[in-house]
Enzyme design. Structure first.
Site, PDB file in Angstrom:
ATOM      1  N   CYS A 331       0.837  -1.201   0.000  1.00  0.00           N
ATOM      2  CA  CYS A 331       0.000   0.000   0.000  1.00  0.00           C
ATOM      3  C   CYS A 331       0.876   1.257   0.000  1.00  0.00           C
ATOM      4  CB  CYS A 331      -0.980  -0.033   1.166  1.00  0.00           C
ATOM      5  SG  CYS A 331      -2.360   1.125   0.969  1.00  0.00           S
ATOM      6  N   HIS A 429      -3.578  -5.357   1.405  1.00  0.00           N
ATOM      7  CA  HIS A 429      -3.370  -5.707   2.806  1.00  0.00           C
ATOM      8  C   HIS A 429      -3.846  -7.146   3.021  1.00  0.00           C
ATOM      9  CE1 HIS A 429      -2.304  -1.689   4.093  1.00  0.00           C
ATOM     10  NE2 HIS A 429      -3.355  -1.200   3.459  1.00  0.00           N
TER      11      HIS A 429
END
Length: 488
Positions: A331, A429
């Site tokens: 991310c 994630h």
């Protein structure tokens, strides 16, 4: 008094509120009681994507699992994600609505409370029991006005409260009595009992204190929960650096700890893996020799990248790659791997642009609309199945994306890999929670004969163990009465 809602409050942060709510949720669910978790207001950088496409704290997602439910935005209607020491992104019903400092948010609480009560009403209509988790301590007298996280909520919905304290910290009786003393008369009456958490030793030696506490306050001790050494649940916010016992041959993995690190629960499967030695490196520390460096997610990517450079970690990453090491960015970490980071709207701090690490030929533009989705797909590595979730405002473009890291089931590609095979970045994630994906990534990083570990099974095992603790150590009849189940 609301017989369908029971609230757990704590004398301090990390007293065990999240764990206890998870435990009671599973204990009730095992009895066939339709139970749902709820946290009115949460401040955390660990979040999860819900079935209805919003964002809530990860603790509530774990509690949903304990209830056998998919996470929903009503379970955590107000989420605050700090992006500085004085300001946070405000997320209402799963959607980011604004960023404001603490003073401005104090004035905003009446609006937030309406969202809280709307969610609670919907859950109360749909479930037999609403198990509520407080935040921090109800005795923060400077935050009492307009409170929506603890007694302010409990008073608004007229629900009973149990107060939990961590005896492992020391001063447990002072914590409990002192907290009670700082509450108003009506709030004191709302507290129906105490739970002491993380006790180790002979309970007979504690009994005189328990007797004194009950005599002093007129309230029962609902139970004493033992200290459990190897219990794992995802931390709500603080880093959990405990490690399981390791075998002789391990993969050395380093994670630099950034000031606004987000979703560090991504690393829990690695921390629990018997063949991985995971180390978090903090400020002023040198990154040691390793097989793999992972750049984590960040709530403020440009400032965290500046922090990384200030600590000299950019040079350590370059040196690590020269010696054949591998690097993963997740991310915000993925965004750092590129050439440029642009935040023209000042979404994560001061508006402007920053040079990235230049390890992948791509750039990222932060946009107003946050992307939130649960996804499934396959890693380009070995075609391994992977499942995860995306939470990001950045839109990344560039030639590096032509060599994707993940092929998603919805037809999109995610992330990038370097041509030399040393650098990989992804927006996903939960990357290591899928056993096949975790094993493929560990092999890519240099570990031979990888032992597959089912992280979800480990978490499910520990949720069951928590329910057993409720069954064996708490006053079950009183719990059922407080939940309005005495005749059920």
């Amino acid at each position: 008094m609301n017989s369908k809602t029971l609230m757990i409050q704590g004398t301090t942060s990390d007293a065990g509120k999240s764990t206890l709510v998870t435990a009671v949720c599973r204990w009730l669910t095992r009895q066939g009681v339709r139970t749902v978790p709820f946290k009115p207001q949460n401040m955390a950088l660990n979040s999860a994507v819900t079935a209805d496409g919003g964002e809530i704290g990860r603790a509530q997602a774990v509690q949903a699992q304990a209830c056998g439910l998919a996470p929903h935005t009503d379970m955590n209607p107000v989420l605050l994600k700090p992006n500085s020491d004085t300001g946070s992104q405000v997320i209402i019903h799963g959607r980011a609505v604004t960023t404001m400092n603490a003073v401005a948010y104090h004035d905003y609480k009446s609006i937030a409370m309406r969202a809280v009560l709307e969610s609670h009403r919907r859950l109360s209509d749909a479930y037999s029991v609403v198990m509520v988790e407080g935040a921090g301590s109800p005795a923060e007298i400077n935050l009492r006005a307009g409170d929506i996280a603890n007694m302010g909520f409990a008073e608004a919905v007229d629900c009973p409260v149990l107060l939990v304290a961590d005896i492992n910290r020391g001063g447990v009786f002072a914590h409990l009595v002192g907290t009670l003393e700082l509450l108003s008369t009506s709030e004191q009456a709302r507290v129906k009992g105490f739970i002491i958490n993380r006790f180790r030793g002979d309970i007979a030696l504690l009994q005189p204190g328990l007797d004194w506490l009950e005599q002093r306050t007129g309230k029962p001790v609902v139970g004493v929960l033992p200290y459990v050494m190897d219990l794992h649940l995802e931390a709500e916010d603080g880093l959990d650096q405990r490690q399981t016992d390791k075998v002789e041959r391990v993969l050395n993995v380093i994670v630099p700890v950034l000031p606004r690190i987000s979703n560090h629960t991504d690393f829990d499967p690695l921390r629990l893996h018997p063949q991985v030695n995971l180390q978090f490196v903090g400020p002023g520390q040198v990154i040691p020799a390793a097989d793999l460096i992972i750049l984590p997610g960040s709530k403020s990517v440009r400032s965290d990248l500046a922090y990384l450079r200030k600590n000299g970690w950019d040079g350590a990453i370059s040196r690590h790659l020269r010696y054949g090491g591998k690097v993963i960015g997740i991310c915000g970490g993925l965004q750092m791997l590129g050439t440029q980071l642009h935040d023209p709207l000042g979404l994560e701090g001061d508006a402007g642009s920053s040079a990235g690490l230049g390890l992948l030929d791509m750039s990222t533009m932060l946009e107003q609309e946050k992307q939130l989705r649960n996804v499934r797909g396959r890693l380009t590595l070995e075609g391994a199945e992977v499942a995860g979730y995306e939470i990001h405002a950045g839109v990344t473009t560039g030639p590096a994306l032509e060599l994707a890291a993940v092929q998603l089931d919805d037809g999109r590609c995610d992330g990038a890999q370097s041509a030399d095979g040393q650098v990989l970045g992804t927006y996903l994630h939960g990357l290591f929670e899928s056993p096949a994906a975790c094993s493929a990534l560990l092999r890519w990083a240099g570990l031979e004969n990888v032992e597959p570990v089912d992280y979800h099974a480990l978490r499910e095992r520990d949720i069951e163990r928590l329910a057993d603790l409720v069954e064996n150590h708490l006053d079950r009849a009183l719990l059922r009465t407080l939940c309005g189940l005495e005749n059920v």
